[in-house]
Design a protein around this motif. Sequence first.
Motif, short mmCIF file in Angstrom:
data_model
loop_
_atom_site.label_atom_id
_atom_site.label_comp_id
_atom_site.label_asym_id
_atom_site.label_seq_id
_atom_site.Cartn_x
_atom_site.Cartn_y
_atom_site.Cartn_z
N HIS A 86 47.33 35.62 27.25
CA HIS A 86 47.04 35.85 28.74
C HIS A 86 46.70 34.54 29.37
CE1 HIS A 86 45.20 40.22 27.56
NE2 HIS A 86 46.56 40.28 27.62
N LEU A 87 47.50 34.26 30.36
CA LEU A 87 47.40 33.00 31.14
C LEU A 87 46.49 33.15 32.66
CD1 LEU A 87 50.59 33.00 29.86
CD2 LEU A 87 50.14 30.57 30.32
N VAL A 88 45.26 32.99 32.62
CA VAL A 88 44.56 33.10 33.78
C VAL A 88 44.41 31.84 34.51
CG1 VAL A 88 42.52 33.49 34.93
CG2 VAL A 88 43.02 34.82 32.79
N PHE A 89 44.75 31.69 35.92
CA PHE A 89 45.12 30.42 36.43
C PHE A 89 44.41 30.55 37.78
CE2 PHE A 89 48.45 33.18 38.07
CZ PHE A 89 48.25 32.88 39.66
N LYS A 90 43.78 29.32 38.20
CA LYS A 90 43.16 29.13 39.51
C LYS A 90 43.90 28.05 40.32
CE LYS A 90 38.33 30.30 38.20
NZ LYS A 90 37.12 30.04 37.97
N SER A 91 44.23 28.43 41.64
CA SER A 91 44.86 27.62 42.51
C SER A 91 44.34 27.26 43.78
CB SER A 91 46.31 27.82 42.48
OG SER A 91 46.57 29.06 43.27
N LYS A 92 44.80 26.58 44.72
CA LYS A 92 44.40 26.56 46.08
C LYS A 92 44.69 27.75 46.87
CE LYS A 92 42.83 22.18 45.82
NZ LYS A 92 41.18 21.98 45.89
N SER A 113 48.97 21.22 44.70
CA SER A 113 49.79 21.56 43.44
C SER A 113 48.92 21.66 42.08
CB SER A 113 50.86 20.60 43.05
OG SER A 113 50.16 19.29 42.72
N GLU A 114 47.42 21.59 42.10
CA GLU A 114 46.56 21.63 41.13
C GLU A 114 46.43 23.00 40.59
OE1 GLU A 114 41.99 20.49 39.87
OE2 GLU A 114 42.92 19.85 41.97
N LEU A 115 46.68 23.04 39.50
CA LEU A 115 46.51 24.49 38.45
C LEU A 115 45.47 24.38 37.46
CD1 LEU A 115 49.72 26.22 38.12
CD2 LEU A 115 47.98 27.16 39.49
N ASN A 116 44.43 25.02 37.38
CA ASN A 116 43.60 25.19 36.17
C ASN A 116 43.82 26.42 35.16
OD1 ASN A 116 41.95 22.64 36.54
ND2 ASN A 116 41.49 23.92 38.39
N LEU A 117 44.21 26.33 33.99
CA LEU A 117 44.51 27.63 33.31
C LEU A 117 43.71 27.67 32.21
CD1 LEU A 117 47.58 25.98 33.89
CD2 LEU A 117 48.27 28.26 33.48
N ASN A 118 43.20 28.80 32.06
CA ASN A 118 42.34 29.32 30.71
C ASN A 118 43.18 30.30 30.19
OD1 ASN A 118 39.96 27.78 31.01
ND2 ASN A 118 39.45 29.14 32.95
N ILE A 119 43.73 29.82 29.27
CA ILE A 119 44.83 30.77 28.30
C ILE A 119 44.21 31.19 27.11
CG2 ILE A 119 46.79 30.54 27.38
CD1 ILE A 119 47.53 28.19 29.01
N LYS A 120 44.45 32.57 26.74
CA LYS A 120 44.02 33.19 25.50
C LYS A 120 45.09 33.64 24.80
CE LYS A 120 40.02 33.99 25.12
NZ LYS A 120 39.02 32.87 24.38
N LEU A 150 53.32 38.70 36.32
CA LEU A 150 52.32 38.09 37.11
C LEU A 150 51.53 39.09 37.86
CD1 LEU A 150 51.04 35.64 38.39
CD2 LEU A 150 52.53 35.58 40.05
N TYR A 151 50.16 38.85 37.71
CA TYR A 151 49.09 39.97 38.51
C TYR A 151 48.52 38.91 39.45
CZ TYR A 151 50.45 43.75 35.45
OH TYR A 151 51.17 44.84 35.07
N ALA A 152 48.09 39.19 40.55
CA ALA A 152 47.26 38.60 41.49
C ALA A 152 46.71 39.62 42.51
CB ALA A 152 48.05 37.28 42.21
N PRO A 153 45.65 39.21 43.31
CA PRO A 153 45.36 39.94 44.55
C PRO A 153 46.23 39.97 45.55
CG PRO A 153 43.96 37.72 44.40
CD PRO A 153 44.63 37.72 43.03
N SER A 154 45.91 40.96 46.18
CA SER A 154 46.72 41.10 47.66
C SER A 154 46.82 40.04 48.46
CB SER A 154 46.44 42.64 48.18
OG SER A 154 44.87 42.44 48.70
N SER A 155 45.66 39.29 48.38
CA SER A 155 45.59 38.26 49.34
C SER A 155 46.28 37.01 48.89
CB SER A 155 44.20 37.56 49.54
OG SER A 155 43.66 37.17 48.44
N PHE A 156 46.99 37.20 47.72
CA PHE A 156 47.79 35.95 47.07
C PHE A 156 49.15 35.89 47.69
CE2 PHE A 156 50.04 33.42 44.11
CZ PHE A 156 49.03 32.63 43.49
N PRO A 157 49.51 35.01 48.39
CA PRO A 157 50.83 35.01 49.22
C PRO A 157 52.13 35.10 48.13
CG PRO A 157 49.62 32.93 49.65
CD PRO A 157 48.83 33.58 48.33
#
Length: 434
Positions: free
Chosen positions: A329-335, A314-321, A359-366
């Motif tokens: 722009h809310l860039v997030f990193k998750s497991k 459940s951990e999310l790290n967000l760098n928000i601009k 929401l935008y994410a790579p194709s590998s993101f479920p």
Amino acid sequence: MEVNDLTTGLRLLMDGLLCLLVPLFSHLLTILLTLILGYITYWSIHRLERARDMTEVGFGYLQGKKSSRRHCFSGLVKDVVSNRKPGETPPVFPNGWFPLIESRDLRVGKSLPVTALGKEFAVFRGHDGQAYILDAHCPHLGAHLGVGGRVYGNCLECPFHGWRFKGENGAIERIPYVEKVPDFIKTKSWPVCEKNGFLYIWFHAEGEPPLWYPPDIPEVTEGLWSYRGRTQHTVNCHIQEIPENGADAAHLGHLHYDSVFSGSDLRFTNNRFWEFCKHDWKPQWEPDPAPNNHMASISLTHVTRVFGHALPFSELNLNIKQIGPAIVHLVFKSKFGSGVFVQGITPEGPLKQRLVHQLYAPSSFPQVIANLLLLSEACMLERDIMIWNNKKYIKNPILVKEDKLISRHRRWYWQFYSENSPTLQQVRETSLDW
């Protein structure tokens, strides 16, 4: 013998019932499992597209339980919004870039009418693929260029008499029944910027040209991250209330502490059933140095705790601009991988905002995780909306030292107002709707 016969009969009856019920329950279980798997499969493939008009949320408190019917709200909502004191609120339309529409809603050769920032616009995409924004009404006899207007090349033709205006500068190009077209005829053309899935318009009360531009998100621009869904909410509040949340650290630990599963209605979020599940937030807001004074940065970490123990996934790290008055722009990193929420606020009225998250994410993101993130974001946001719809903007609030970031944010945000920025009082005096 009679007792034995009765016992034998009951056994035979039970055996018969079991023969009937076991296959029935087996079929029902199969159907239930199929539905569950089908539901999971559906949300693993399909993008979430969610839009809600939240302008009436929370007003039911003011008239009791019987006011739950929608038709009872309209007059109450209008009264509450119109009675907000104009002397307390900042100017209602700040200076900066604002999203008018989403890029995917404007096809080549099409025009659309859009109302925002106290004005009406005709938006169209020329055959060169570029988007253009003109004042909505033809200077000839006032027809709306965006309603039935046709696109020719990079010009928009008025549906009333066929006058054509250039998208890049609003100059007249053709009047079908005139041999020599007067070169002084033109309509206003607005600065346009199209990035990261949105079509932005530059608004400045003094008519200044763009002082800065929204930055690219490289992963989106280069196609490394693709569109994975959106949410949209319409809110009754001043535009400044929304970004100010980013500097209000204390509200995260109170309003957003309760489990997302307890919903967004503040009457029920403090639900004992979900007391074992809580959210932990650690934010930090900081304005950017020159030359990016129009930007601010927020670092935010989130984790869900169950019985006091953090869930690793459940951990999310967000760098928000925060970019100007209306873009985040809310860039997030998750497991499960990284991605970005692109947030845009469109002032549809002085106290009415359309808030969109893509929401935008790579194709590998479920996709199922992307949908869960969108739903969770929407649920938490709707708790804020219930507050925004009813709160009053206090110009000089009573703050404690732990609220110092709110004061810093207000000083930072004030740069987007200028001498002629329209106030709520001015807008009400010039509009029949207010």
